[in-house]
Design a protein around this motif. Structure first.
Motif, PDB file in Angstrom:
ATOM      1  N   UNK A  20      -0.797   3.393   6.046  1.00 11.56           N
ATOM      2  CA  UNK A  20      -1.324   3.666   4.696  1.00 11.56           C
ATOM      3  C   UNK A  20      -0.210   4.024   3.729  1.00 11.56           C
ATOM      4  N   UNK A  21      -0.230   3.374   2.568  1.00 10.97           N
ATOM      5  CA  UNK A  21       0.692   3.709   1.485  1.00 10.97           C
ATOM      6  C   UNK A  21      -0.112   3.810   0.198  1.00 10.97           C
ATOM      7  N   UNK A  22      -0.060   4.975  -0.442  1.00 18.96           N
ATOM      8  CA  UNK A  22      -0.710   5.120  -1.753  1.00 18.96           C
ATOM      9  C   UNK A  22      -0.164   6.359  -2.458  1.00 18.96           C
ATOM     10  N   UNK A  23      -0.478   6.463  -3.754  1.00 17.60           N
ATOM     11  CA  UNK A  23      -0.011   7.587  -4.570  1.00 17.60           C
ATOM     12  C   UNK A  23      -1.200   8.213  -5.275  1.00 17.60           C
TER      13      UNK A  23
ATOM     14  N   UNK B 195       1.624  15.556  -7.453  1.00 20.87           N
ATOM     15  CA  UNK B 195       1.544  14.168  -7.000  1.00 20.87           C
ATOM     16  C   UNK B 195       1.626  14.100  -5.472  1.00 20.87           C
ATOM     17  N   UNK B 196       0.778  13.255  -4.901  1.00 18.84           N
ATOM     18  CA  UNK B 196       0.805  13.054  -3.450  1.00 18.84           C
ATOM     19  C   UNK B 196       1.303  11.633  -3.196  1.00 18.84           C
ATOM     20  N   UNK B 197       2.318  11.505  -2.352  1.00 17.01           N
ATOM     21  CA  UNK B 197       2.835  10.181  -2.014  1.00 17.01           C
ATOM     22  C   UNK B 197       2.740   9.957  -0.512  1.00 17.01           C
ATOM     23  N   UNK B 198       1.996   8.921  -0.158  1.00 14.51           N
ATOM     24  CA  UNK B 198       1.768   8.583   1.244  1.00 14.51           C
ATOM     25  C   UNK B 198       2.471   7.262   1.517  1.00 14.51           C
ATOM     26  N   UNK B 199       3.293   7.259   2.561  1.00 17.83           N
ATOM     27  CA  UNK B 199       4.148   6.096   2.791  1.00 17.83           C
ATOM     28  C   UNK B 199       4.102   5.629   4.249  1.00 17.83           C
ATOM     29  N   UNK B 200       3.411   4.529   4.486  1.00 19.37           N
ATOM     30  CA  UNK B 200       3.352   3.955   5.832  1.00 19.37           C
ATOM     31  C   UNK B 200       2.735   4.881   6.865  1.00 19.37           C
ATOM     32  N   UNK B 201       1.828   5.733   6.406  1.00 19.71           N
ATOM     33  CA  UNK B 201       1.270   6.767   7.278  1.00 19.71           C
ATOM     34  C   UNK B 201       0.409   6.144   8.397  1.00 19.71           C
ATOM     35  N   UNK B 202       0.701   6.551   9.629  1.00 12.75           N
ATOM     36  CA  UNK B 202       0.025   5.991  10.803  1.00 12.75           C
ATOM     37  C   UNK B 202      -0.284   7.104  11.796  1.00 12.75           C
ATOM     38  N   UNK B 203      -1.514   7.072  12.359  1.00 17.13           N
ATOM     39  CA  UNK B 203      -1.864   8.017  13.415  1.00 17.13           C
ATOM     40  C   UNK B 203      -2.613   7.299  14.517  1.00 17.13           C
ATOM     41  N   UNK B 204      -2.074   7.380  15.720  1.00 16.87           N
ATOM     42  CA  UNK B 204      -2.752   6.812  16.885  1.00 16.87           C
ATOM     43  C   UNK B 204      -3.188   7.929  17.807  1.00 16.87           C
ATOM     44  N   UNK B 205      -4.409   7.806  18.321  1.00 21.07           N
ATOM     45  CA  UNK B 205      -4.883   8.682  19.393  1.00 21.07           C
ATOM     46  C   UNK B 205      -5.047   7.787  20.613  1.00 21.07           C
ATOM     47  N   UNK B 206      -4.085   7.753  21.498  1.00 18.14           N
ATOM     48  CA  UNK B 206      -4.152   6.831  22.633  1.00 18.14           C
ATOM     49  C   UNK B 206      -4.290   5.410  22.123  1.00 18.14           C
ATOM     50  N   UNK B 207      -5.365   4.744  22.547  1.00 15.01           N
ATOM     51  CA  UNK B 207      -5.558   3.345  22.151  1.00 15.01           C
ATOM     52  C   UNK B 207      -6.189   3.233  20.756  1.00 15.01           C
ATOM     53  N   UNK B 208      -6.686   4.366  20.213  1.00 12.26           N
ATOM     54  CA  UNK B 208      -7.351   4.333  18.903  1.00 12.26           C
ATOM     55  C   UNK B 208      -6.330   4.520  17.788  1.00 12.26           C
ATOM     56  N   UNK B 209      -6.305   3.568  16.847  1.00 11.87           N
ATOM     57  CA  UNK B 209      -5.469   3.738  15.665  1.00 11.87           C
ATOM     58  C   UNK B 209      -6.369   4.249  14.548  1.00 11.87           C
ATOM     59  N   UNK B 210      -6.244   5.546  14.237  1.00 15.19           N
ATOM     60  CA  UNK B 210      -7.113   6.174  13.239  1.00 15.19           C
ATOM     61  C   UNK B 210      -6.653   5.830  11.828  1.00 15.19           C
TER      62      UNK B 210
END
Ligand code: ADP
Ligand code: ADP
Length: 215
Positions: free
Chosen positions: A20-23, A1-16
């Protein structure tokens, strides 16, 4: 099982990837669907521990990092393989790294349809052959969790049918299977659950039938 919780990645001004939250559950082929640039690859790399999240977290079977190729197999960028090596040498090196016998390499080469070109250099491989090689690498350690980033790209029609069958079989074996694509049409034939993203944000997480019924 993969659990993703509030996952966020910014590259400088870019929010990639943005909160994200999902299972992703075992026993299903889960499609990870979104247009190019939506943040799919960045998310997969964070799940694998190859990219550090700006915030949020991802766990695989409760662990913050995959425990190696026997735990998680992944096809990422199929172009990103050392071209000077033969397919056989590439897989043998991976197999050695996790203590697998040579016969396992022959098995996966056969399974992905590359047994006949095992002694050829990867540099001369078509994209479809590279995809098959990346899938072989993902299968090598017989892992319970598998992720495939745009595996259909470059495959010939027979290859497309083959990977669909492979993904279904892996899920039927009880494995956790996540397959990214930018094509809804492809997911209709491959996945039974969908995680849909756009601009780094979650749009839907539901069964294929449920999502299709939205139209
Ligand atoms: P997808 O896999 O859905 O096509 P990506 O995860 O590759 O999307 O990219 C999501 C966004 O993040 C895009 O806008 C992309 O340009 C940006 N991005 C990805 N990697 C980097 C990076 N290393 N540096 C800067 N921007 C990046
Ligand atoms: P088939 O149905 O193609 O004959 P099986 O599913 O019975 O294959 O598996 C044969 C062998 O391959 C078993 O040892 C099994 O553990 C291994 N195997 C099956 N699927 C995978 C996979 N996705 N990754 C790695 N090993 C696998």
């Amino acid at each position: 099982m993969i659990e993703v919780n509030g996952l966020t990645k910014r590259y400088g001004a870019v929010t990639a990837v943005n909160g994200l939250t999902f299972t992703v559950r075992p026993g299903h082929v889960t499609g990870f669907l979104g247009p190019n640039g939506a943040g799919k690859s960045t998310t997969l790399r964070m799940i694998l521990g190859l990219n550090r999240p700006t915030s949020g977290s991802a766990t695989i079977d409760g662990r913050p990092r995959p425990a190696g190729l026997r735990h998680v197999g992944a096809l990422l960028d199929a172009g990103d393989v050392h071209g000077g090596r033969t397919a056989d040498a590439h897989l043998r090196a991976l197999a050695r790294g996790i203590g697998l016998p040579r016969r396992r390499v022959a098995e996966v080469l056969e399974e992905v349809g590359l047994a006949g070109v095992a002694r050829r250099r990867i540099g001369g491989f078509s994209l479809g052959m590279r995809q098959r090689l990346g899938i072989a690498a993902a299968l090598l350690g017989d892992p319970p969790v598998l992720m495939f980033d745009e595996p259909i790209n470059g495959l010939d029609p027979e290859g497309v049918l083959w990977v669909r069958g492979l993904f279904r079989r892996l899920a039927a074996e009880g494995r956790t299977v996540l397959v990214s694509s930018h094509l809804m049409s492809e997911m209709e034939n491959t996945a039974d659950r969908l995680v849909v993203i756009g601009r780094g944000e979650l749009i839907a997480e539901e069964s294929l039938a449920g999502f299709a019924a939205r139209g």
